[in-house]
Scaffold this motif. Structure first.
Motif, PDB file in Angstrom:
ATOM      1  N   ARG A  34       0.812  -1.211   0.000  1.00  0.00           N
ATOM      2  CA  ARG A  34       0.000   0.000   0.000  1.00  0.00           C
ATOM      3  C   ARG A  34       0.850   1.267   0.000  1.00  0.00           C
ATOM      4  NH1 ARG A  34      -4.664   1.302   4.455  1.00  0.00           N
ATOM      5  NH2 ARG A  34      -5.285   3.307   3.604  1.00  0.00           N
ATOM      6  N   PHE A  35       2.002   1.255   0.690  1.00  0.00           N
ATOM      7  CA  PHE A  35       2.812   2.458   0.840  1.00  0.00           C
ATOM      8  C   PHE A  35       3.953   2.530  -0.163  1.00  0.00           C
ATOM      9  CE2 PHE A  35       0.968   1.869   5.116  1.00  0.00           C
ATOM     10  CZ  PHE A  35       0.231   3.042   5.164  1.00  0.00           C
ATOM     11  N   LEU A  36       4.011   1.615  -1.111  1.00  0.00           N
ATOM     12  CA  LEU A  36       5.068   1.676  -2.107  1.00  0.00           C
ATOM     13  C   LEU A  36       4.870   2.849  -3.057  1.00  0.00           C
ATOM     14  CD1 LEU A  36       5.644  -2.079  -2.974  1.00  0.00           C
ATOM     15  CD2 LEU A  36       7.042  -0.582  -1.565  1.00  0.00           C
ATOM     16  N   SER A  37       3.656   3.162  -3.354  1.00  0.00           N
ATOM     17  CA  SER A  37       3.380   4.323  -4.188  1.00  0.00           C
ATOM     18  C   SER A  37       2.215   5.078  -3.562  1.00  0.00           C
ATOM     19  CB  SER A  37       3.037   3.907  -5.619  1.00  0.00           C
ATOM     20  OG  SER A  37       1.850   3.166  -5.627  1.00  0.00           O
ATOM     21  N   VAL A  38       2.427   6.367  -3.376  1.00  0.00           N
ATOM     22  CA  VAL A  38       1.398   7.203  -2.780  1.00  0.00           C
ATOM     23  C   VAL A  38       0.827   8.085  -3.879  1.00  0.00           C
ATOM     24  CG1 VAL A  38       0.919   8.958  -1.041  1.00  0.00           C
ATOM     25  CG2 VAL A  38       2.607   7.189  -0.585  1.00  0.00           C
ATOM     26  N   PRO A  39      -0.426   7.919  -4.183  1.00  0.00           N
ATOM     27  CA  PRO A  39      -1.001   8.740  -5.253  1.00  0.00           C
ATOM     28  C   PRO A  39      -1.178  10.181  -4.782  1.00  0.00           C
ATOM     29  CG  PRO A  39      -2.691   7.378  -4.256  1.00  0.00           C
ATOM     30  CD  PRO A  39      -1.384   6.981  -3.633  1.00  0.00           C
ATOM     31  N   CYS A  40      -0.960  11.092  -5.668  1.00  0.00           N
ATOM     32  CA  CYS A  40      -1.165  12.507  -5.367  1.00  0.00           C
ATOM     33  C   CYS A  40      -2.656  12.785  -5.507  1.00  0.00           C
ATOM     34  CB  CYS A  40      -0.353  13.373  -6.320  1.00  0.00           C
ATOM     35  SG  CYS A  40      -0.472  15.114  -5.934  1.00  0.00           S
ATOM     36  N   SER A  41      -3.244  13.224  -4.442  1.00  0.00           N
ATOM     37  CA  SER A  41      -4.687  13.447  -4.476  1.00  0.00           C
ATOM     38  C   SER A  41      -5.005  14.914  -4.244  1.00  0.00           C
ATOM     39  CB  SER A  41      -5.366  12.599  -3.399  1.00  0.00           C
ATOM     40  OG  SER A  41      -4.962  13.038  -2.123  1.00  0.00           O
ATOM     41  N   ALA A  42      -6.244  15.246  -4.420  1.00  0.00           N
ATOM     42  CA  ALA A  42      -6.698  16.620  -4.194  1.00  0.00           C
ATOM     43  C   ALA A  42      -6.561  16.995  -2.729  1.00  0.00           C
ATOM     44  CB  ALA A  42      -8.140  16.773  -4.647  1.00  0.00           C
ATOM     45  N   GLU A  43      -6.677  15.993  -1.847  1.00  0.00           N
ATOM     46  CA  GLU A  43      -6.545  16.269  -0.414  1.00  0.00           C
ATOM     47  C   GLU A  43      -5.135  16.740  -0.087  1.00  0.00           C
ATOM     48  OE1 GLU A  43      -6.503  13.741   3.682  1.00  0.00           O
ATOM     49  OE2 GLU A  43      -8.041  13.230   2.216  1.00  0.00           O
ATOM     50  N   SER A  44      -4.120  16.111  -0.667  1.00  0.00           N
ATOM     51  CA  SER A  44      -2.753  16.533  -0.387  1.00  0.00           C
ATOM     52  C   SER A  44      -2.477  17.901  -0.996  1.00  0.00           C
ATOM     53  CB  SER A  44      -1.746  15.496  -0.891  1.00  0.00           C
ATOM     54  OG  SER A  44      -1.791  15.409  -2.295  1.00  0.00           O
ATOM     55  N   ASP A  45      -3.074  18.193  -2.146  1.00  0.00           N
ATOM     56  CA  ASP A  45      -2.918  19.515  -2.750  1.00  0.00           C
ATOM     57  C   ASP A  45      -3.535  20.595  -1.870  1.00  0.00           C
ATOM     58  OD1 ASP A  45      -1.571  18.489  -4.927  1.00  0.00           O
ATOM     59  OD2 ASP A  45      -3.371  18.383  -6.184  1.00  0.00           O
ATOM     60  N   SER A  46      -4.682  20.302  -1.276  1.00  0.00           N
ATOM     61  CA  SER A  46      -5.319  21.291  -0.410  1.00  0.00           C
ATOM     62  C   SER A  46      -4.504  21.504   0.865  1.00  0.00           C
ATOM     63  CB  SER A  46      -6.746  20.875  -0.068  1.00  0.00           C
ATOM     64  OG  SER A  46      -6.753  19.710   0.733  1.00  0.00           O
ATOM     65  N   ARG A  47      -3.854  20.456   1.347  1.00  0.00           N
ATOM     66  CA  ARG A  47      -3.003  20.612   2.541  1.00  0.00           C
ATOM     67  C   ARG A  47      -1.764  21.435   2.221  1.00  0.00           C
ATOM     68  NH1 ARG A  47      -3.390  15.288   6.331  1.00  0.00           N
ATOM     69  NH2 ARG A  47      -5.644  15.155   6.259  1.00  0.00           N
ATOM     70  N   ILE A  48      -1.221  21.262   1.041  1.00  0.00           N
ATOM     71  CA  ILE A  48      -0.077  22.072   0.627  1.00  0.00           C
ATOM     72  C   ILE A  48      -0.486  23.534   0.528  1.00  0.00           C
ATOM     73  CG2 ILE A  48       1.492  22.531  -1.297  1.00  0.00           C
ATOM     74  CD1 ILE A  48       1.573  19.493  -1.759  1.00  0.00           C
ATOM     75  N   GLN A  49      -1.651  23.798  -0.027  1.00  0.00           N
ATOM     76  CA  GLN A  49      -2.148  25.167  -0.124  1.00  0.00           C
ATOM     77  C   GLN A  49      -2.393  25.757   1.258  1.00  0.00           C
ATOM     78  OE1 GLN A  49      -5.588  24.920  -2.622  1.00  0.00           O
ATOM     79  NE2 GLN A  49      -4.394  24.885  -4.523  1.00  0.00           N
TER      80      GLN A  49
END
Length: 141
Positions: A34-49
């Motif tokens: 599960r943790f070998l590849s982490v998909p970039c999601s909208a949730e992570s983009d909103s946290r970066i913002q």
């Protein structure tokens, strides 16, 4: 010998030796892959913002003008940013704020006018000395 390919070591008699390495038979992980590849999601983009907005808020507070009302608050804020370990994001702003504080303190030659208790006076001395300002307690009395 180094032609870019790997070869087996040669024994003293000149023969290639083969290695028999033991392998471990570990059980598969309960996490799977599960943790070998982490998909970039909208949730992570909103946290970066959100993180960028918070950084800008901190930056605005650091560059705000210093007056008698927020002198101690500015010292506490700089100390908190440093203790949280995020001061590397705001090195320039912290240096500018401490330069203003140093100019205010040395121009009037009276720290007590701005720091009315021992905690803030000690905090002022520590922050200025940590950032390389030469400030001596004997000058202010």
């Amino acid at each position: 010998m180094s032609n870019g390919s790997l070869s087996l070591p040669i024994s003293a008699s000149g023969e290639n030796t083969s290695f028999n390495r033991p392998t471990a038979n570990f059980h598969p992980s309960v996490w799977g892959d599960r943790f070998l590849s982490v998909p970039c999601s909208a949730e992570s983009d909103s946290r970066i913002q959100e993180a960028n907005l918070l950084k800008e808020d901190v930056r605005k507070r650091l560059v705000s003008p210093i007056d008698d009302n927020n002198f101690s608050l500015k010292l506490n804020f700089i100390d908190s940013v440093q203790r949280l370990g995020v001061s590397y994001h705001f090195e320039h702003e912290i240096d500018n704020a401490l330069c203003q504080i140093y100019d205010i303190s040395t121009k009037e030659n009276n720290i007590i006018a701005h720091c009315d208790d021992l905690y803030h006076t000690a905090l002022l001395f520590r922050l200025l000395r940590q950032h390389g300002y030469r400030i001596y307690s004997s000058r202010f009395s």
